[in-house]
Motif scaffolding. Structure first.
Motif, PDB file in Angstrom:
ATOM      1  N   UNK A  40      -0.907  19.830  12.223  1.00 53.52           N
ATOM      2  CA  UNK A  40      -0.007  19.836  11.386  1.00 53.52           C
ATOM      3  C   UNK A  40       1.280  19.297  12.081  1.00 53.52           C
ATOM      4  N   UNK A  41       1.578  19.561  13.149  1.00 54.65           N
ATOM      5  CA  UNK A  41       2.572  19.107  14.085  1.00 54.65           C
ATOM      6  C   UNK A  41       2.691  17.548  14.105  1.00 54.65           C
ATOM      7  N   UNK A  42       1.461  17.057  14.407  1.00 54.81           N
ATOM      8  CA  UNK A  42       1.492  15.516  14.640  1.00 54.81           C
ATOM      9  C   UNK A  42       1.582  14.670  13.401  1.00 54.81           C
ATOM     10  N   UNK A  43       0.864  14.983  12.243  1.00 60.75           N
ATOM     11  CA  UNK A  43       0.732  14.613  10.924  1.00 60.75           C
ATOM     12  C   UNK A  43       2.464  14.616  10.411  1.00 60.75           C
TER      13      UNK A  43
ATOM     14  N   UNK B 186      -3.529  10.148  18.260  1.00 55.87           N
ATOM     15  CA  UNK B 186      -2.593  10.199  19.430  1.00 55.87           C
ATOM     16  C   UNK B 186      -1.461  11.249  19.291  1.00 55.87           C
ATOM     17  N   UNK B 187      -1.027  11.181  17.770  1.00 56.99           N
ATOM     18  CA  UNK B 187       0.132  12.203  17.514  1.00 56.99           C
ATOM     19  C   UNK B 187      -0.499  13.629  17.858  1.00 56.99           C
ATOM     20  N   UNK B 188      -1.697  13.917  17.460  1.00 55.13           N
ATOM     21  CA  UNK B 188      -2.382  15.369  17.511  1.00 55.13           C
ATOM     22  C   UNK B 188      -2.416  15.450  19.067  1.00 55.13           C
ATOM     23  N   UNK B 189      -2.847  14.671  19.752  1.00 56.95           N
ATOM     24  CA  UNK B 189      -3.257  14.872  21.007  1.00 56.95           C
ATOM     25  C   UNK B 189      -1.563  15.151  21.893  1.00 56.95           C
ATOM     26  N   UNK B 190      -0.741  14.460  21.511  1.00 58.15           N
ATOM     27  CA  UNK B 190       0.502  14.674  22.177  1.00 58.15           C
ATOM     28  C   UNK B 190       0.954  16.047  21.703  1.00 58.15           C
ATOM     29  N   UNK B 191       0.948  16.411  20.513  1.00 61.47           N
ATOM     30  CA  UNK B 191       1.260  17.841  19.972  1.00 61.47           C
ATOM     31  C   UNK B 191       0.557  18.869  20.909  1.00 61.47           C
TER      32      UNK B 191
END
Length: 572
Positions: A416-419, A389-394
């Motif tokens: 990188x941004x999501x993690x 989810x974090x990667x998809x939003x990024x």
């Protein structure tokens, strides 16, 4: 360099005290004033000497200022009330800092101490969920900090292979015909085991008598005489750990060693611990063997064995702590706040065993807005789902901003941004504070980790544009910094912030806390962004000096993010 100016200030105070024939304390602490107008360093020594000298702090400060010689890197020393405040001469200090600040900036001298740091250690009965990641992120970041601070560190994951939860999984594998080998690589086995564990819990609700069958599995496994059963337990745990380790690696969390608790039963360590505690004279027996802790101020006794003679988690944990004690100089555990009583018991027992008592970082739990999480009830967000989810939003945010990038690069940066967003969201708060996990807060791109990563990307872009940045080395010499560089306030603030990084590493390692480094990263990004927006760099009268300042900001931002386990993108 910050430590150097601290030393200069302390030495100047010591010399003034000796000149006045005042007592010289064994340690003179320096503080950071709340704003630059009050100086760069301040001492409260006048307060601490007042009682002994039978003088007012103001009188002592006045005498010290008359006797004190201003150190070379300072332009003045002044009194602010009873405080003694030191003002750095940035014309002298800035070139020295920028020249000394290399790629390994922040590393402290070696410390001759080995630390065994245990963290995560989630039961292998399902995938890691967001209730586990606070432990993992605190533990992994702390390892990075301690290594940077000069310690030898070994991180360990304590694998619970003998508990009831694992026996439930094995019972399910046997009775529900659950075949892990039929699942593809895309079906992570930790998720499949989690579904099985939930199914067994539902079966227990319908038929509580199954509990005896599961207890029997525990007894048989502990006795260790049945190869087929031993293999079933080992495969169940290994399959779950395999999936959990993939998750941890994607979160940039890595363990040096996985220690299985079953080995402490098999090799006789548990029996040795129990016998030694019996020799202490504090054990009692009333149906079960227990350690009487009333004399130590604890009403709750520590049970050492079940009535059927099988070991408990507590005794296996004591044997594990004894091993860690023998193999290290310090033992550090990261544990949820619900373990406080157990650790009080462990510490007493370890003293009786002549072992080292653990230093413990207790953290409060993460909950969802709708309530607490439970693997048993199947109510949780897995870390795999969280990262996706974090990667998809990024991804959405990057696609809005960077139409010039190819799909592969967009996905790499999004990861990188999501993690980074997840790790920073956890690391930024003191472990004693409870967290309610909110997607919009964790993954905000207007503040938090993305803004820090963006500051690093900005510095890289500016250096690349200058044409003087080849192979990540700035082709400049300190002599190229003009003597006439009359620094703006935003440059001074950035210099001040850069200089404090090694001290923040030391403070973090000493306190066994990482949230202050997360705050430092935000402060540094903020100072850099103010400088970036306020002043021209390329083609300015002070281009060389400012490019060096940009490069040293890049290094420090990257090193600080690395301590938090976060990537520093060169493009965003």
């Amino acid at each position: 360099m910050y430590s150097e100016i601290e030393k200069e200030a302390v030495n100047a105070l010591k010399m003034a005290l000796e000149k006045l024939r005042y007592p010289v304390p064994s340690e003179i602490k320096m503080e950071e004033p709340p704003n630059p107008q009050m100086g760069d360093l301040a001492s409260t020594i006048s307060f601490s000497l007042a009682k002994e000298l039978k003088k007012s702090p103001m009188e002592i400060t006045s005498s010290l200022l008359q006797a004190l010689e201003v150190p070379d890197l300072f332009k003045s020393v002044e009194s602010k009330g009873p405080y003694i405040n030191f003002f750095v001469d940035y014309k002298k200090f800035s070139p020295l800092l920028l020249d000394a600040l290399g790629e390994d900036y922040g590393r402290l001298p070696p410390v001759n101490e080995k630390i065994i740091l245990e963290h995560t250690s989630a039961n292998p009965n399902g995938p890691l969920h967001i209730g586990h990641i606070r432990n993992a992120i605190i533990g992994d970041s702390l390892k990075r900090v301690l290594l940077k601070a000069g310690f030898e560190v070994e991180t360990q994951y304590y694998v619970n292979d003998m508990g009831r939860q694992i026996a439930m999984v094995v019972w399910g594998l046997i009775n529900f015909g659950f075949d892990l080998s039929k699942y593809s690589e895309n079906d992570k086995k930790d998720h499949q085991i989690g579904k099985l564990y939930f199914k067994v819990n539902e079966a227990l609700k319908e038929n509580p008598d199954l509990k005896e069958e599961i207890d029997n599995l525990i007894r048989r496994y502990e006795n260790g005489g049945e190869d087929d059963l031993n293999l079933a337990f080992e495969r169940a745990v290994e399959n779950c750990l395999e999936g959990m380790e993939i998750t941890l690696n994607q979160l940039n969390v890595h363990h040096d060693t996985f220690v299985w608790e079953g080995k402490f039963v098999r090799d006789g360590s548990v029996s040795q611990v129990v016998e030694k505690l019996k020799e202490s004279g504090y054990t009692r027996e009333n149906e079960v063997l227990y350690l009487d802790l009333e004399e130590f101020g604890l009403e709750k006794e520590l049970v050492l064995a079940r009535s059927d003679g099988t070991s408990l988690y507590s005794t296996r944990d004591l044997a594990y702590h004894q091993e860690k004690s023998e193999e290290s100089d310090r033992v550090v555990d990261v544990l949820g706040s619900d373990h406080k009583l157990a650790i009080d018991q462990i510490k007493i027992a370890m003293n009786l065993l002549d072992g080292k008592t653990p230093e413990v970082i207790f953290y409060e739990f993460i909950t969802l807005p709708e309530g607490s999480m439970s693997t048993r009830r199947g109510v949780f967000i897995s870390v795999d789902d969280l990262m996706e989810e974090a990667t998809n939003r990024a991804l959405v945010e990057i696609e809005k901003r960077r139409s010039d990038l190819d799909e592969k690069e967009i996905h790499r940066i999004a990861r990188q941004i999501g993690i980074g967003a997840i790790r920073y969201y956890i690391a930024r708060l003191s472990p004693e504070k409870h967290i309610v996990f909110k997607w919009d807060e964790a993954l905000s791109f207007e503040r938090g980790c993305a803004s820090i990563q963006y500051a690093h990307a900005r510095s890289c872009k500016l250096l690349e544009k200058s044409g003087k940045f080849k192979d990540k080395t700035l082709r400049l010499d300190i002599s190229e910094i003009e003597a006439g560089w009359d620094m703006d306030e935003v440059e001074l603030e950035l210099i001040r912030t850069l200089s404090r990084f090694p001290k923040r590493v030391h403070e973090s390692a000493s306190a066994l806390r990482v949230h202050n480094l997360a705050q430092y990263a935000q402060d540094l990004a903020s100072a850099f962004n103010k400088f970036y927006k306020a002043l021209p760099v390329i083609d300015s009268p002070h281009e060389n000096a400012r490019l060096m300042l940009v490069d040293r900001s890049r290094i420090t931002l990257s090193n600080c993010l690395d301590l938090l386990g976060i990537s520093a993108p060169e493009s965003m």
